[in-house]
Structures are given as C-alpha cells and as structure tokens.
Scaffold this motif. Sequence first.
Motif, PDB file in Angstrom:
ATOM      1  N   UNK B 122      -3.682   5.760   2.734  1.00  0.00           N
ATOM      2  CA  UNK B 122      -4.161   6.779   3.674  1.00  0.00           C
ATOM      3  C   UNK B 122      -4.443   6.145   5.035  1.00  0.00           C
ATOM      4  N   UNK B 123      -4.819   4.879   5.032  1.00  0.00           N
ATOM      5  CA  UNK B 123      -5.055   4.204   6.298  1.00  0.00           C
ATOM      6  C   UNK B 123      -3.752   3.938   7.050  1.00  0.00           C
ATOM      7  N   UNK B 125      -0.872   5.743   6.705  1.00  0.00           N
ATOM      8  CA  UNK B 125      -0.051   6.930   6.924  1.00  0.00           C
ATOM      9  C   UNK B 125       0.024   7.376   8.384  1.00  0.00           C
ATOM     10  N   UNK B 126      -1.065   7.396   9.154  1.00  0.00           N
ATOM     11  CA  UNK B 126      -0.927   7.788  10.565  1.00  0.00           C
ATOM     12  C   UNK B 126      -0.037   6.846  11.359  1.00  0.00           C
ATOM     13  N   UNK B 129       3.577   7.599  10.453  1.00  0.00           N
ATOM     14  CA  UNK B 129       4.006   8.832  11.115  1.00  0.00           C
ATOM     15  C   UNK B 129       4.316   8.561  12.586  1.00  0.00           C
ATOM     16  N   UNK B 156      -3.193   7.432  -9.071  1.00  0.00           N
ATOM     17  CA  UNK B 156      -4.544   7.921  -9.276  1.00  0.00           C
ATOM     18  C   UNK B 156      -5.590   7.114  -8.515  1.00  0.00           C
ATOM     19  N   UNK B 158      -7.802   5.968  -5.163  1.00  0.00           N
ATOM     20  CA  UNK B 158      -8.541   6.797  -4.206  1.00  0.00           C
ATOM     21  C   UNK B 158      -7.958   6.742  -2.809  1.00  0.00           C
ATOM     22  N   UNK B 159      -7.046   5.817  -2.534  1.00  0.00           N
ATOM     23  CA  UNK B 159      -6.636   5.564  -1.168  1.00  0.00           C
ATOM     24  C   UNK B 159      -5.134   5.722  -0.960  1.00  0.00           C
ATOM     25  N   UNK B 161      -1.449   7.662  -0.677  1.00  0.00           N
ATOM     26  CA  UNK B 161      -0.747   8.908  -0.416  1.00  0.00           C
ATOM     27  C   UNK B 161       0.247   9.126  -1.542  1.00  0.00           C
ATOM     28  N   UNK B 162       0.203  10.293  -2.164  1.00  0.00           N
ATOM     29  CA  UNK B 162       1.033  10.516  -3.352  1.00  0.00           C
ATOM     30  C   UNK B 162       2.440  10.909  -2.945  1.00  0.00           C
ATOM     31  N   UNK B 166       4.872  13.428   1.869  1.00  0.00           N
ATOM     32  CA  UNK B 166       3.752  14.195   2.409  1.00  0.00           C
ATOM     33  C   UNK B 166       3.491  13.838   3.856  1.00  0.00           C
ATOM     34  N   UNK B 167       4.128  12.777   4.322  1.00  0.00           N
ATOM     35  CA  UNK B 167       3.897  12.337   5.692  1.00  0.00           C
ATOM     36  C   UNK B 167       5.125  12.600   6.558  1.00  0.00           C
TER      37      UNK B 167
END
Lengths: 151, 212
Positions: B122-123, B125-126, B129, B156, B158-159, B161-162, B166-167
């Motif tokens: 998640x860190x 992903x931006x 993108x 599974x 916590x951090x 991107x599945x 999605x990005x």
Amino acid sequence: MLTQAQARPLIQERFGIAATGEGPLLVVEISPDRWQELGRFARETLGCVYFSFLSAVDWKEQGLEVIARVENLDANFAVFMKAKLGAGETRCASLCPVWRGADWMERECYDMFGIRFDGHPDLRRILLPHDWEGYPLLKSYAVDTPHPPYR
Amino acid sequence: MEIKAPTPQIPPAVWTEFKDLQEWEKLHKERPEGDKHSALFERLEEGIFNFPGGFIVTTVADAFLNWARKSSVWPVTFGLACCAIEMMATFASRFDVERLGMVPFASPRHSDLMIVSGTVTIKMAPMLERIYDQMPDPKWAVSMGSCANSGGPFRNGYHVVKGVDRVIPVDVYVPGCPPPPESLLYGLLKLQDQISHFRKTGERAAPTEKTD
C-alpha cells in the motif's frame, strides 16, 4: 572477565529478582519503571554492549509486553529483558540513551504495536506510511481493515 | 509526549494556477476535454478510410505501425521483489529479450511497458501509479508473479494490495512464484500478439480465453 555465573548474583543483588533461563541466557522479568535502569546496569556492569533486538508481545487483555535481548560478546552470555506494561498501558521507557541501536527498533515497535517510548529522540513510523491508521501487529487489528483506494 | 506525523514536503508548483503537483496530476489524469491529438488522428484516419481505395492505405499503415510498436516495446525496469531477479535473467544474455526489440530502460518517460514484478504494498502503490502515469501513451502493463496478480502468499497481509490491477490497468498476467524467465518470455510474446491487433479493433484486446 565477568561470566554468566557471576552475573546472576549481581542481578539478584541489584534488583532482587532471580534471573531465569538456562546456561548463557539470563531472562530477567522486570517492572516497567525499572526498565531503563536494568538496561543501564546490563550495559555498564554486565558489559552487554551489543543490542540484539527489541520487540513486543500482545497478551490481549493482559496488555503488552516489551522484550529486548542484549549480549555480552566477550563473555558469551545474553540478557533477555522482559517487562509487562499492564493492561491498556502503552508507555515505556526508551533504551536509546543506553544503546544507539535501540533507536530504529523502538521506532518499529511503535509502528507495529503503538508503544510510546518516553525519551526517544525521534519517535515516528519507520516502515508504514506516515498517514497509516492503527497498529497492525496488535491482536485487535483486523487485517482486512479498509484502506481506500487500494483495499 | 505528543507524536506528530512529519509535515509532507510538497514540491514547488511549476504552474502558478495549480496549488501543488498532486492537483495538476489529478487534472492531467482526468483530461476533461479528452485527448485532442488522438481525436484528430482518428478523424484523419476515418477520412482516408472513407475515400475510395483509402482503406488499403489505412490497413497497410495500421499493420506497419503495429509492427513498429510491437517490435520496439521498451520495458521500464520496475523491480519490486524476487520476481525482479527472474526479470533481470530474462533481460540478460541467456534469454535475451533484446532480440524481440525490448530494451530495459530506466526511465518511464521513454518506455511503453511496465513489468510489475513483485509485491505491491500500500505504501508503494501511489508511486507505482505515478510512474505509470508518467509513461507516454500507448502503454502496456504486465503483471508478473502471484503477488502482482492477486497478492499471492501475502494476500492476507495488512499492507498488501490484492493485485496490481487495483492500481493500474493490466494487459498480461504471468502466473508463477516467481515465474521463470520462460514464462515471462511467453507473457511478453502474448503481449506482442495483443499489440499486433491493437488498432484493428480500435481498442485494447479483450481478455483471451484460457489457452490450455
């Protein structure tokens, strides 16, 4: 040179706690208000100059437990420090004044468990983004917590 | 003691009417009035196509352009995890994707293809993108390995991107953990197939049915 057999009575004498653990591993369970004192004692008197790691355990309703392992590399023994913070308590003394190496370990511990280390010079998140909400290694943290727009 | 997050350092705005770079990027991504250059080309091509005998010109031009596109796909080197090692092996002399016209290039602004090789957190992903947005159109993306496809073994966590879809939009998914260079090579050949009928349909290729 100080050996682990000589170190055990020193801990008993200073803190009134018998160090458990077998052989070269000295496990010391201490109350959190004497945490930094034990660290300073381990470094200066017992010669544990090597800071191995610091982490925490979430015992759910019993609260958090901070653990750290420091080693005396010359005499080949290690002191395993444990402190139960108590239910709902998130404050702990920092070991940064004693070992410089504790800096990032405590930041990681803050990042993952939300433990505030008093006296830490620069306590902020180290692995997760700075706008992250919650502390993911707590048992109460749901791994499917929504994180828009990516999850 | 109060814990404060550090204040984000916003780069100085180049255009005075935009408050910050993020705002400009958002406007650029949305493109309210559409892509003017592509629209002009489409109208021109339609005009030639409707001219008597003009379809021969456009079909030949399309075939030529697609041949040119598919034989010089430059992937941006975007390695995230252990899949990047296999990607490097694919780029190196034993498997040698340079014979397909692929030059691994360390600049998104000169590249057409992004091989997302590894776990997207998640860190990250931006940033992913943003790098994808910097690539010039037309551009493609290959999702390499289980992590980039769906989150893989860390699904599974916590951090994580599945799935990188999605990005960014993904054209080819290469399965494997990590995929060997042969798999990636096969995926890149599939991508070339897609590119070769890029203009015939007027849009990107639909997902193909299962091959085996």
